[in-house]
Design an enzyme around this catalytic site. Structure first.
Site, short mmCIF file in Angstrom:
data_model
loop_
_atom_site.label_atom_id
_atom_site.label_comp_id
_atom_site.label_asym_id
_atom_site.label_seq_id
_atom_site.Cartn_x
_atom_site.Cartn_y
_atom_site.Cartn_z
N CYS A 184 -42.86 -11.34 11.65
CA CYS A 184 -43.17 -11.14 13.21
C CYS A 184 -43.30 -9.66 13.31
CB CYS A 184 -42.27 -11.71 13.82
SG CYS A 184 -42.24 -11.10 15.60
N LYS B 198 -13.13 -27.67 -15.94
CA LYS B 198 -13.94 -26.71 -16.61
C LYS B 198 -14.64 -25.72 -15.50
CE LYS B 198 -17.86 -26.77 -19.80
NZ LYS B 198 -18.72 -25.69 -19.30
N ASP C 144 0.70 -1.19 -0.37
CA ASP C 144 -0.05 -0.11 0.06
C ASP C 144 0.78 1.28 0.16
OD1 ASP C 144 -2.18 -1.52 0.00
OD2 ASP C 144 -3.02 -1.38 2.06
N CYS D 101 -38.67 -8.55 19.86
CA CYS D 101 -38.17 -9.79 19.03
C CYS D 101 -36.50 -9.77 18.91
CB CYS D 101 -39.01 -9.94 17.81
SG CYS D 101 -38.73 -11.63 17.00
N GLU E 277 -8.22 -30.45 -18.35
CA GLU E 277 -8.11 -29.24 -17.55
C GLU E 277 -9.53 -29.16 -16.91
OE1 GLU E 277 -7.48 -25.55 -19.94
OE2 GLU E 277 -6.62 -26.90 -21.43
N SER F 87 -18.94 -23.22 -28.46
CA SER F 87 -19.38 -23.99 -27.20
C SER F 87 -18.46 -25.18 -27.35
CB SER F 87 -20.77 -24.48 -27.38
OG SER F 87 -21.63 -23.57 -26.90
N ASP G 74 -16.34 -22.67 -13.77
CA ASP G 74 -17.75 -22.13 -13.96
C ASP G 74 -17.58 -20.74 -13.71
OD1 ASP G 74 -20.13 -22.86 -14.79
OD2 ASP G 74 -20.83 -23.65 -12.74
N CYS H 206 -40.49 -14.98 19.87
CA CYS H 206 -41.10 -14.13 20.66
C CYS H 206 -42.90 -14.52 20.97
CB CYS H 206 -40.78 -12.82 20.52
SG CYS H 206 -41.75 -12.09 19.00
N CYS I 32 -44.55 -16.27 16.08
CA CYS I 32 -43.21 -16.10 16.02
C CYS I 32 -42.45 -17.28 17.06
CB CYS I 32 -42.70 -14.81 16.34
SG CYS I 32 -40.99 -14.60 16.26
N TYR J 252 -7.10 -20.61 -20.53
CA TYR J 252 -7.26 -22.09 -20.82
C TYR J 252 -6.89 -22.16 -22.29
CZ TYR J 252 -12.18 -20.80 -21.64
OH TYR J 252 -13.16 -19.99 -21.98
N GLU K 122 -11.86 -17.82 -18.20
CA GLU K 122 -13.15 -17.68 -17.54
C GLU K 122 -12.68 -16.68 -16.08
OE1 GLU K 122 -15.15 -19.76 -19.06
OE2 GLU K 122 -16.86 -20.06 -17.65
N LYS L 68 -18.90 -33.74 -18.12
CA LYS L 68 -19.78 -33.11 -16.80
C LYS L 68 -19.99 -34.14 -15.96
CE LYS L 68 -21.38 -29.45 -18.99
NZ LYS L 68 -22.27 -28.53 -18.75
P1 AMP Z 1 -20.77 -24.72 -22.59
O1 AMP Z 1 -20.93 -23.16 -22.58
O2 AMP Z 1 -21.20 -25.41 -21.45
O3 AMP Z 1 -20.82 -25.19 -24.10
O4 AMP Z 1 -18.98 -24.81 -22.30
C1 AMP Z 1 -17.99 -24.12 -23.25
C2 AMP Z 1 -17.55 -23.01 -22.21
O5 AMP Z 1 -16.64 -23.71 -20.99
C3 AMP Z 1 -16.46 -22.11 -22.94
O6 AMP Z 1 -17.01 -20.83 -23.33
C4 AMP Z 1 -15.73 -21.74 -21.58
O7 AMP Z 1 -16.05 -20.55 -21.14
C5 AMP Z 1 -15.92 -22.63 -20.51
N1 AMP Z 1 -14.42 -23.28 -20.01
C6 AMP Z 1 -14.44 -23.47 -18.79
N2 AMP Z 1 -13.06 -24.12 -18.35
C7 AMP Z 1 -12.81 -24.15 -19.59
C8 AMP Z 1 -11.36 -24.91 -20.06
N3 AMP Z 1 -10.48 -25.41 -19.19
N4 AMP Z 1 -11.33 -24.96 -21.56
C9 AMP Z 1 -12.01 -24.71 -22.32
N5 AMP Z 1 -13.15 -23.96 -22.15
C10 AMP Z 1 -13.58 -23.84 -20.70
ZN ZN Z 2 -40.72 -12.39 16.82
#
Ligand code: AMP
Ligand code: ZN
Length: 664
Positions: free
Chosen positions: A421, A113, A35, A427, A111, A80, A115, A406, A403, A222, A170, A309
């Protein structure tokens, strides 16, 4: 060393520390030292605007506002992935590949996946120039200002990177950061976010990058794309990306057979719950990039990659008992207490049942065998009942009418799903919830006092309402559990310091139902002090812009209570701010009352925020988009062409900064 060299050295240092901290997770200096260095850089940069650099580490805190994200066509389409669910699916995929390539040696990279929300980053000469969301795969939004606040994304690369390339990854919200964000929201009386994925992708579309900077987003990379990327294998490209400064998770693994891929899948199906982020599967990719090219794409997905999956995470267990929780506003939430069951790596004992309607709809009863699911949400939910296992003596659930804390009769307002309540004053969870809201960051922001301490102080009989905080004595606090001299001092000092918090935030802190931050600001501006607000009638209140029946009614209720009036009076006597400060009043006029502005572009004399503040301080209103109601568009340089067109079409005058200042 001259100033410019000094600035460059500091930037270089800070870049290195960012990388150590956010990418490698191995900081080499303390947060404090970091900082201090950052502050030094910021000061030098402020004194020497001639050395401005849009990629300076000092700009990671955000500040740029994007009203309309620019749509950008992806140079390489973002596809996709096809999905697979079994070893057989993967073997079929391998056969299809071998048919095209003619029985060659194959290597795969596995790798996780991740989310979150996918992003395409473009680098030119080692500098980040674009960050585009996936959109429909062909084109997405350039969210670069928001991307730049994510500290694990390098703005400047090191090593032997190609002159121009795209890299894909991601954007995710790690679980602990997500949980912390939600905790803060709940304390502030706001609704918790449902799941990290939606919150991450929502964050990318926020207009205010400073808001994005506050969120603990991360980016896992990735895929490297681009003609100038001359690397023969995917695995090597991941290693290279790491060298250039990107965060590429170490879990990526090279495999030489589908059998090995399955080992990876099975391992992570179990161990994924130990990861700091969510994953819903594995992505398997052909390693050789020449082979990838030969395989090409179907209409929807690469032929050289396949997602595996993991199974939906569901468990079956017994519902032992339905209990009820009471929130700060008195809202009742029914909770299912379950026979402990392992789900998604954690033992689940409780699940939310939302409200009475939900229980009725699914016909959920005590002693039922139920299906519990953990989707993206943190709190598991009950998705159904196994009616075959229902005991013969089962009784349908009768929702409580008193409640649980209370014993007061519950009420349910017309059109609302939740029961309440109404015992506002006595309460217990409502009392502690209100105090927790009062001390929260956006309210009185009391340092040194947390939610648990509030409960403790209440339990010990030291506080009954938020006014009691201001008469706490150090000697009373020290004997409490986990309290020491120093923490007691911090607490007392934090409470003392809160007396300076401005009126609008005090008003928000009072926790009046439906009076959020924005409404509190409006009311403070309109009424200027608590006495005026207190004596406003319903019909006066609803005349105020944006104050509707619900809010007006709630204010009348609040100030109609003797108990509340007493507490407010006490707070005032302790020195809290119950009127708008003289300094602020001086800057406030009604010159722009009722005038609606839209602000667009970049300005010279004022920052956008200053401009907006001026409008609001003088009674005007800032709208986010142009409509027939807009009175003026204040335009700086770089005003968006679509905005300009719209303003002209509707005949709305476009004025510049100077013309605006003249209005004042
Ligand atoms: P889906 O949307 O289910 O068709 O999956 C495709 C998406 O998976 C891609 O658009 C990526 O954003 C995501 N994804 C997450 N991890 C990975 C990875 N290790 N390699 C490639 N795609 C990935
Ligand atoms: Zn209450």
């Amino acid at each position: 060393m001259n100033i410019q060299q000094k600035i460059n050295t500091l930037r270089e240092e800070l870049r290195k520390h960012n990388h150590n901290y956010y990418v490698l997770d191995q900081p080499t200096i303390s947060d404090y030292e970091f900082d201090m260095q950052l502050k030094e850089l910021q000061e030098l940069e402020a004194q020497h605007p001639e050395f401005h650099d849009p990629n300076s580490p000092s700009l990671r805190v955000g500040g740029a506002i994007t009203k309309n994200f620019e749509t950008i066509t992806h140079e390489y389409r973002m596809y996709s992935l096809d999905n697979s669910y079994s070893k057989e699916d993967l073997e079929d995929w391998e056969k299809r590949i071998q048919k095209i390539l003619g029985n060659v040696d194959l290597e795969f990279v596995c790798e996780l996946k991740y989310d979150g929300a996918s992003i395409n980053l473009t680098y030119e000469n080692g500098k980040l120039v674009k960050g585009v969301t996936r959109g429909d795969g062909f084109q997405g939004d350039n969210v670069i200002n928001n991307i730049k606040t994510i500290k694990s994304i390098p703005l400047i690369l090191k090593g032997d990177y190609p002159e121009k390339f795209d890299i894909r990854g991601e954007i995710i919200l790690p679980l602990d950061g997500f949980a912390k964000m939600n905790e803060e929201r709940v304390v502030a009386g706001e609704e918790a976010y449902m799941n990290p994925r939606n919150t991450a992708s929502g964050s990318l579309k926020l207009q205010d990058s400073a808001e994005v900077a506050k969120r603990p987003l991360d980016c896992l990379l990735y895929n490297l794309v681009g003609d100038k990327v001359k690397i023969e294998s995917h695995y090597k490209s991941l290693e290279k990306a790491r060298e250039w400064g990107f965060k590429v998770p170490a879990e990526a693994k090279l495999c030489i057979s589908v059998g090995e891929v399955m080992e990876y899948v099975n391992y992570w199906d179990i161990h994924r719950h130990d990861l700091p982020y969510e994953t819903d599967g594995v992505v398997v990719k052909v390693n050789n990039r020449a082979q990838q090219q030969e395989l090409g794409y179907t209409a929807k997905a690469p032929r050289w990659a396949m997602a595996y999956k993991f199974k939906a995470e569901q468990a079956v267990t017994k519902l032992n008992k339905i209990t009820y929780q009471v929130g700060r506003t008195g809202a009742i939430t029914p909770v299912a207490n379950l026979e402990p069951v392992l789900l998604a790596g954690t033992t689940v004992k409780r699940a939310s049942l939302h409200n009475a309607d939900q229980i009725q709809k699914l016909d959920i009863r005590e002693n039922d065998t139920v299906f519990v699911e953990k989707g993206g949400e943190i709190i598991p939910k009950i998705v159904g009942v196994n009616f075959e296992k229902r005991p013969d003596d089962s009784l349908s659930t009768v929702y409580i009418d008193k409640c649980p804390e209370c014993d007061t009769d519950l009420i349910r307002k017309e059109g609302e799903a939740q029961h309440y309540c109404p015992n506002y004053n006595d309460c217990p969870p409502q009392i502690t919830g209100r105090i927790q809201h009062f001390i929260s960051r956006k309210a009185m922001d009391i340092d040194g006092l947390g939610g648990e301490t509030v409960e403790l102080l209440f339990k010990e009989g030291l506080i009954q309402n938020y006014a009691d905080l201001y008469v706490l004595k150090k000697e009373q606090i020290i004997p409490l559990e986990r309290m020491a001299e120093k923490s007691a001092d911090n607490l007392i000092n934090g409470i003392e310091a809160s007396k300076k918090i401005p009126f609008e935030r005090v008003l928000y802190a009072l926790g009046i139902r439906f009076v959020g931050e924005t409404v509190a600001k409006k009311l403070a501006r309109e009424y200027k002090n608590i006495s005026a607000l207190k004596s406003a009638s319903f019909s006066e209140l609803i005349l105020v812009d944006e104050i509707g029946d619900k809010i007006a009614e709630s204010l009348i209720d609040f100030f109609g209570s003797e108990e509340n009036l007493k507490i407010v009076e006490r707070l005032r006597s302790y020195g809290l701010q119950f009127e708008v400060s003289a300094e602020k009043l001086l800057n406030q006029t009604d010159k722009l009352k009722g005038v609606i502005f839209v602000v667009s572009g970049v300005f010279e004399k004022l920052s956008r925020n200053e401009l907006k503040k001026k409008i609001e301080d003088n009674g005007g209103k800032v709208a986010s988009s142009i409509s027939s109601k807009t009175n003026y568009v204040v335009a700086g340089s770089n005003m968006g062409p679509s905005k300009k067109e719209k303003a002209e079409k509707l005949g709305i005058p476009i004025i510049d900064e100077d013309q605006f200042l003249l209005m004042l």
